[in-house]
Design a protein around this motif. Structure first.
Motif, PDB file in Angstrom:
ATOM      1  N   THR A 215       1.068  -1.236   0.109  1.00 16.13           N
ATOM      2  CA  THR A 215       0.004   0.084   0.043  1.00 16.13           C
ATOM      3  C   THR A 215       0.839   1.303   0.074  1.00 16.13           C
ATOM      4  O   THR A 215       2.099   1.297   0.567  1.00 16.13           O
ATOM      5  N   ASP A 216       0.322   2.303  -0.359  1.00 13.56           N
ATOM      6  CA  ASP A 216       1.059   3.634  -0.576  1.00 13.56           C
ATOM      7  C   ASP A 216       0.321   4.499   0.489  1.00 13.56           C
ATOM      8  O   ASP A 216       0.168   5.870   0.742  1.00 13.56           O
ATOM      9  N   GLN A 217      -0.445   3.951   1.628  1.00  6.54           N
ATOM     10  CA  GLN A 217      -1.072   4.712   2.723  1.00  6.54           C
ATOM     11  C   GLN A 217      -0.179   5.475   3.450  1.00  6.54           C
ATOM     12  O   GLN A 217       0.847   4.700   3.986  1.00  6.54           O
ATOM     13  N   THR A 218      -0.415   6.702   3.554  1.00  9.71           N
ATOM     14  CA  THR A 218       0.395   7.687   4.241  1.00  9.71           C
ATOM     15  C   THR A 218       0.129   8.091   5.609  1.00  9.71           C
ATOM     16  O   THR A 218       0.880   8.531   6.494  1.00  9.71           O
ATOM     17  N   ASP A 219      -1.126   7.611   6.290  1.00  8.41           N
ATOM     18  CA  ASP A 219      -1.404   7.670   7.602  1.00  8.41           C
ATOM     19  C   ASP A 219      -1.086   6.312   8.320  1.00  8.41           C
ATOM     20  O   ASP A 219      -1.773   5.341   7.992  1.00  8.41           O
ATOM     21  N   TYR A 220      -0.128   6.577   9.382  1.00 10.79           N
ATOM     22  CA  TYR A 220       0.487   5.131   9.987  1.00 10.79           C
ATOM     23  C   TYR A 220      -0.693   4.415  10.582  1.00 10.79           C
ATOM     24  O   TYR A 220      -0.663   3.290  10.618  1.00 10.79           O
TER      25      TYR A 220
ATOM     26  N   ILE B  41       5.225  -3.652   4.142  1.00  8.14           N
ATOM     27  CA  ILE B  41       4.320  -2.461   4.701  1.00  8.14           C
ATOM     28  C   ILE B  41       5.398  -1.568   5.150  1.00  8.14           C
ATOM     29  O   ILE B  41       6.337  -1.676   5.921  1.00  8.14           O
ATOM     30  N   TRP B  42       4.919  -0.398   4.957  1.00 12.15           N
ATOM     31  CA  TRP B  42       5.809   0.973   5.376  1.00 12.15           C
ATOM     32  C   TRP B  42       5.708   1.085   6.854  1.00 12.15           C
ATOM     33  O   TRP B  42       4.771   0.787   7.604  1.00 12.15           O
ATOM     34  N   SER B  43       6.940   1.366   7.570  1.00  8.10           N
ATOM     35  CA  SER B  43       7.310   1.952   8.601  1.00  8.10           C
ATOM     36  C   SER B  43       7.918   3.257   8.585  1.00  8.10           C
ATOM     37  O   SER B  43       8.950   3.362   8.060  1.00  8.10           O
ATOM     38  N   TYR B  44       7.042   4.331   8.984  1.00 10.24           N
ATOM     39  CA  TYR B  44       7.805   5.757   8.541  1.00 10.24           C
ATOM     40  C   TYR B  44       7.468   6.716   9.895  1.00 10.24           C
ATOM     41  O   TYR B  44       6.564   7.414   9.895  1.00 10.24           O
ATOM     42  N   PRO B  45       8.446   6.507  10.613  1.00  8.81           N
ATOM     43  CA  PRO B  45       8.251   7.486  11.958  1.00  8.81           C
ATOM     44  C   PRO B  45       8.245   8.908  11.430  1.00  8.81           C
ATOM     45  O   PRO B  45       8.978   9.339  10.537  1.00  8.81           O
ATOM     46  N   LEU B  46       7.348   9.623  12.224  1.00  5.85           N
ATOM     47  CA  LEU B  46       7.223  11.083  11.651  1.00  5.85           C
ATOM     48  C   LEU B  46       8.152  11.893  12.404  1.00  5.85           C
ATOM     49  O   LEU B  46       8.893  11.578  13.196  1.00  5.85           O
TER      50      LEU B  46
ATOM     51  N   ILE C  49       6.439   2.958  17.787  1.00  7.90           N
ATOM     52  CA  ILE C  49       6.046   1.846  18.238  1.00  7.90           C
ATOM     53  C   ILE C  49       4.902   1.430  17.157  1.00  7.90           C
ATOM     54  O   ILE C  49       5.048   0.050  16.744  1.00  7.90           O
ATOM     55  N   PHE C  50       3.827   2.154  17.027  1.00  5.80           N
ATOM     56  CA  PHE C  50       2.672   1.778  16.001  1.00  5.80           C
ATOM     57  C   PHE C  50       3.367   1.371  14.847  1.00  5.80           C
ATOM     58  O   PHE C  50       2.947   0.608  14.060  1.00  5.80           O
ATOM     59  N   ASN C  51       4.101   2.415  14.393  1.00  7.44           N
ATOM     60  CA  ASN C  51       4.716   1.982  12.892  1.00  7.44           C
ATOM     61  C   ASN C  51       5.618   1.030  12.716  1.00  7.44           C
ATOM     62  O   ASN C  51       5.261   0.237  11.739  1.00  7.44           O
ATOM     63  N   MET C  52       6.279   0.771  13.595  1.00  6.01           N
ATOM     64  CA  MET C  52       7.283  -0.611  13.571  1.00  6.01           C
ATOM     65  C   MET C  52       6.214  -1.921  13.513  1.00  6.01           C
ATOM     66  O   MET C  52       6.612  -2.675  12.712  1.00  6.01           O
ATOM     67  N   ILE C  53       5.276  -1.942  14.316  1.00  8.81           N
ATOM     68  CA  ILE C  53       4.422  -3.082  14.377  1.00  8.81           C
ATOM     69  C   ILE C  53       3.691  -3.318  13.326  1.00  8.81           C
ATOM     70  O   ILE C  53       3.320  -4.484  12.952  1.00  8.81           O
ATOM     71  N   ASN C  54       3.263  -2.253  12.652  1.00 11.68           N
ATOM     72  CA  ASN C  54       2.743  -2.300  11.374  1.00 11.68           C
ATOM     73  C   ASN C  54       3.258  -3.432  10.472  1.00 11.68           C
ATOM     74  O   ASN C  54       2.685  -4.056   9.743  1.00 11.68           O
TER      75      ASN C  54
ATOM     76  N   TRP D  18      -3.559  -3.826  17.906  1.00 15.06           N
ATOM     77  CA  TRP D  18      -3.516  -2.238  17.657  1.00 15.06           C
ATOM     78  C   TRP D  18      -4.743  -1.782  18.223  1.00 15.06           C
ATOM     79  O   TRP D  18      -5.647  -2.518  18.254  1.00 15.06           O
ATOM     80  N   HIS D  19      -4.581  -0.610  19.080  1.00  8.85           N
ATOM     81  CA  HIS D  19      -5.751   0.358  19.363  1.00  8.85           C
ATOM     82  C   HIS D  19      -5.665   1.641  18.477  1.00  8.85           C
ATOM     83  O   HIS D  19      -4.671   2.038  18.577  1.00  8.85           O
ATOM     84  N   GLY D  20      -6.699   1.606  17.561  1.00 12.48           N
ATOM     85  CA  GLY D  20      -6.646   2.995  16.621  1.00 12.48           C
ATOM     86  C   GLY D  20      -7.076   4.036  17.490  1.00 12.48           C
ATOM     87  O   GLY D  20      -6.718   4.334  18.536  1.00 12.48           O
ATOM     88  N   VAL D  21      -8.145   4.636  16.672  1.00 14.54           N
ATOM     89  CA  VAL D  21      -8.774   5.736  17.292  1.00 14.54           C
ATOM     90  C   VAL D  21      -9.984   5.378  17.896  1.00 14.54           C
ATOM     91  O   VAL D  21     -11.125   4.668  17.089  1.00 14.54           O
TER      92      VAL D  21
END
Length: 705
Positions: A526-531, A552-557, A566-571, A642-645
């Protein structure tokens, strides 16, 4: 009647040669239709084939009762023993003795999934127009032992929807809810319905709207069927009824005329082979079926070190340089990638253009403005840091403002109605043209042998539309010719450079079919930009691609916090890590979380190709608040939660179906310094307490009997 049966350790097919020499498929694995009436068995055809000019005995638009498909008669069969299973070949002919049809069924020792394809040969003295050929046909799907089971209400259809940045979103509904509301109490004058549930893909993004797969679960008989079509362009499948509405039929195919603008003129002595398809029926639910097709996907792909060792890729694009690479900006990123433990470093788009790069692509020569010392210098710097260098490439296109656009002949490009096709400011090359393939060979040779890259990110950001008129019998035939020529070209490149890794990317996951993924070791999902949303996609990506191919991307902001890292990495930590982000601009505490994540990943990554995917919360969707994904065998389970929003701070998961929980260990982040997440295990259930949104944790769970 004569029975024909072939089986392996995990799969079984049984046919009956009826008294009129028609061939009936009466059993696939657990689904045994031997008790159907003789009249019903007449509808259990193994091939649908429609020829231009032949009478079509159907109602509506479906490909049931095609002609001569419904009237093919048995000639011969043979069974070949393979190293990992068996290959059954059944040969039949049409009543007018114009066509010889060979059905191929490949059975494997290691999985219940059966691979199928069909070859049609013209043995007449006249041209024959082909409108439709099934790759696989079955009637009596999920029938079970109850001949009166209501397929319309008892079957749940799972359909994987795709969108750019929203891939693998499975929606489920009964067949009745999907519109196939025809089965009644078997009144005497009932006929087949005119309704079909049809899932179709046109153009050259094979996964533009749907993945080429589906799942059907009978909630009464506890049978699940799963299938996929293996073509890197257009395809079609449909569910409808047969035998006067009594039986459920599934038809899988590559392109066809009605839906995909494909028509083939088969000259005397010529033959045509369909796309391959895969199908199985198992006891259990969707998860059991997805595990079975995961085994199959692993069996059919090329063997290589990349998806066995699972090296970590750093790519400079996502929430990083975003298509604006330079020698000056790359070097600190290369240093950071090496420091965090990455194995590959990929320079993404823009390296070949002084300015706006989108509509000028084509010659693939590095920009001297961006790389004043030559791109070879930066590539060597990557190697000096112990990383394998890579470059982004989109080899199937020429930008409309590329110098090559007006130099190359029209015969190189997709055309319809005498005009070149333009999509998003690019022309599309036709790989059916040998000059195009030679041109592509030279580009690859330069990048690999002169620049020294060992990794290509092969992107694909435009589509062809319905096809091309050049050297084809129809637009769809032109597209299929290109698709197959491109696959042969890929095979040639991998033979020429066996150590090369080519990532399959199509604006993310828009071409994740298993014609491509038999060859490619890794897929950009995916190209999803929202982690946070990226986590939703990461949790279901392994339903359409094997975990070890699912990047899958992991991209710390730059301005995030520890929980965001952590969320980014676990993705990415249960699949393939596509590390990105401006790691040289984040503080040491957050960078150390990246280092820790990659280090932990390396302790188990080589297990991933041996483990099977699980979804304790079900197949989730974008914006779900809580979701999970895991990889398991009989003794252990790796679980991401994961616990999202949302405001629900607690979540319970039952893991009873996977075994008895012996021990639960949080493996990322290290629990010694983690005061924000808690879990409690009891009676094979784990209760998680994440006291804020946008949190994720990774666990290792030991299982017992």
């Amino acid at each position: 009647m004569k029975e024909l049966c072939v089986s392996t350790t995990n799969s079984k097919l049984k046919f009956e040669i009826l008294n009129n020499k028609k061939i009936a498929l009466i059993q696939v694995n657990i689904n045994d239709l031997s008790n159907l009436t003789d009249a019903q068995k007449e509808h259990l055809v193994i091939t649908e084939l429609q020829v231009t000019g032949d009478n079509f005995h159907h109602k509506g638009l479906s490909f049931v009762n095609t002609s001569p498909g419904a009237n093919l008669t048995y000639l011969t069969h043979e069974v070949d023993q393979l190293t990992n299973g068996k290959l059954l070949k059944i040969t039949s002919q049409d009543p007018k003795k114009r066509l010889v049809v060979t059905n191929y069924y490949q059975l494997f020792d290691q999985t219940a999934v059966i691979r199928s394809w069909v070859t049609v040969e013209n043995i007449s003295n006249e041209n024959i127009g082909l409108e439709y050929i099934s790759s696989f046909a079955i009637t009596g799907l999920n029938q079970g032992s109850d001949p009166l089971a209501n397929y319309a209400t008892d079957n749940l259809l799972y359909t994987p929807h795709n969108n750019w940045q929203a891939e693998a979103q499975w929606h489920k509904q009964t067949l009745k809810e999907a519109g196939l509301d025809y089965q009644t109490d078997r009144i005497d004058d009932q006929q087949n319905s005119s309704k079909r549930i049809n899932i179709t893909n046109n153009s050259s993004w094979s996964c533009a709207e749907f993945s080429p797969s589906g799942i059907l679960t009978n909630t009464v008989t506890n049978q699940t069927a799963i299938w996929q079509i293996e073509n890197n362009g257009a395809w079609h499948y449909e569910l409808t009824d047969s035998s006067n509405g009594e039986l459920l039929s599934l038809r899988l195919s590559g392109p066809e005329e009605l839906d995909n603008h494909w028509w083939k003129n088969l000259a005397p002595g010529e033959s045509f082979t369909t796309a391959t398809a895969a199908f199985c029926e198992v006891s259990g639910n969707y998860e059991r079926a997805l595990q079975e097709i995961t085994k199959y996907r692993r069996l059919i792909r090329n063997k290589n070190q990349d998806n066995q060792k699972l090296p970590v890729i750093f790519n400079d694009y996502m929430n990083g340089l975003m298509g604006d690479p330079t020698e000056a900006t790359e070097r600190p990123l290369i240093d950071a990638a090496a420091k965090t433990g990455c194995d590959y470093f990929v320079i993404d788009c823009g390296w070949y253009s002084d300015g706006y790069w989108w509509d000028s692509v084509g010659d693939w020569l590095p920009s001297k403005k961006r790389f004043p010392n030559g791109i070879e210098s930066t590539i060597q710097y990557i190697r000096d840091k112990g990383l394998t260098p890579g470059l982004w490439l989109e080899i199937e296109v020429i930008g409309i403002h590329s110098p090559l656009a007006n130099q190359l002949p029209d015969s190189w490009f997709f055309k319809r109605h005498g005009k070149r096709i333009i999509d998003c400011d690019r022309y599309h090359l036709d790989f059916n043209n040998p000059d195009v393939r030679s041109f592509a060979d030279k580009i690859m040779k330069r990048l690999i042998e002169e620049y020294g890259v060992g990794y290509i990110k092969m992107d694909y950001n435009i589509t062809t539309g319905i096809g091309t008129e050049q050297n084809s019998d129809s637009f769809g035939d032109g597209l299929l010719n290109h698709n197959r020529a491109y696959l042969k070209w890929l095979d040639h490149i991998f033979e020429e450079y066996p150590e090369l890794v080519i990532e399959n990317c199509g604006s993310g996951g828009m071409r994740h079919d298993y014609a491509m993924l038999q060859r490619h070791s890794i897929q950009s999902m995916t190209d999803q930009t929202d982690y946070v949303r990226n986590g939703n996609i990461a949790a279901v990506g392994s339903s359409v691609v094997t975990p070890e191919q699912c990047a899958i991307w992991s991209y710390p902001l730059q301005n995030g916090d520890s929980e965001e890292v952590i969320f980014n990495m676990i993705n990415a930590m249960l699949v393939r890590i596509h590390q990105s982000g401006l790691l040289n601009h984040i503080d040491d505490k957050r960078l150390n979380l990246v280092v820790e994540g990659i280090r932990v990943y390396k302790t188990y990554r080589e297990k991933i190709p041996t483990l099977l995917p699980i979804w304790p919360d079900g197949l989730g969707h974008l914006d779900d608040e809580w979701y999970s994904f895991g990889l398991a065998n009989n003794s252990e389970l790796y679980l991401a939660v994961w616990h999202g929003v949302g405001s629900e701070v607690t979540h319970e998961l039952s893991l009873e179906q996977y075994g008895t929980i012996k021990e639960v260990t949080q493996i990322y982040p290290a629990p010694i310094s983690d005061l924000n997440a808690h879990f409690k295990s009891y009676e094979n259930t784990i209760k998680f307490t994440f006291n804020q949104s946008k949190m994720a944790r990774l666990y290792h769970i030991s299982l017992g009997n």
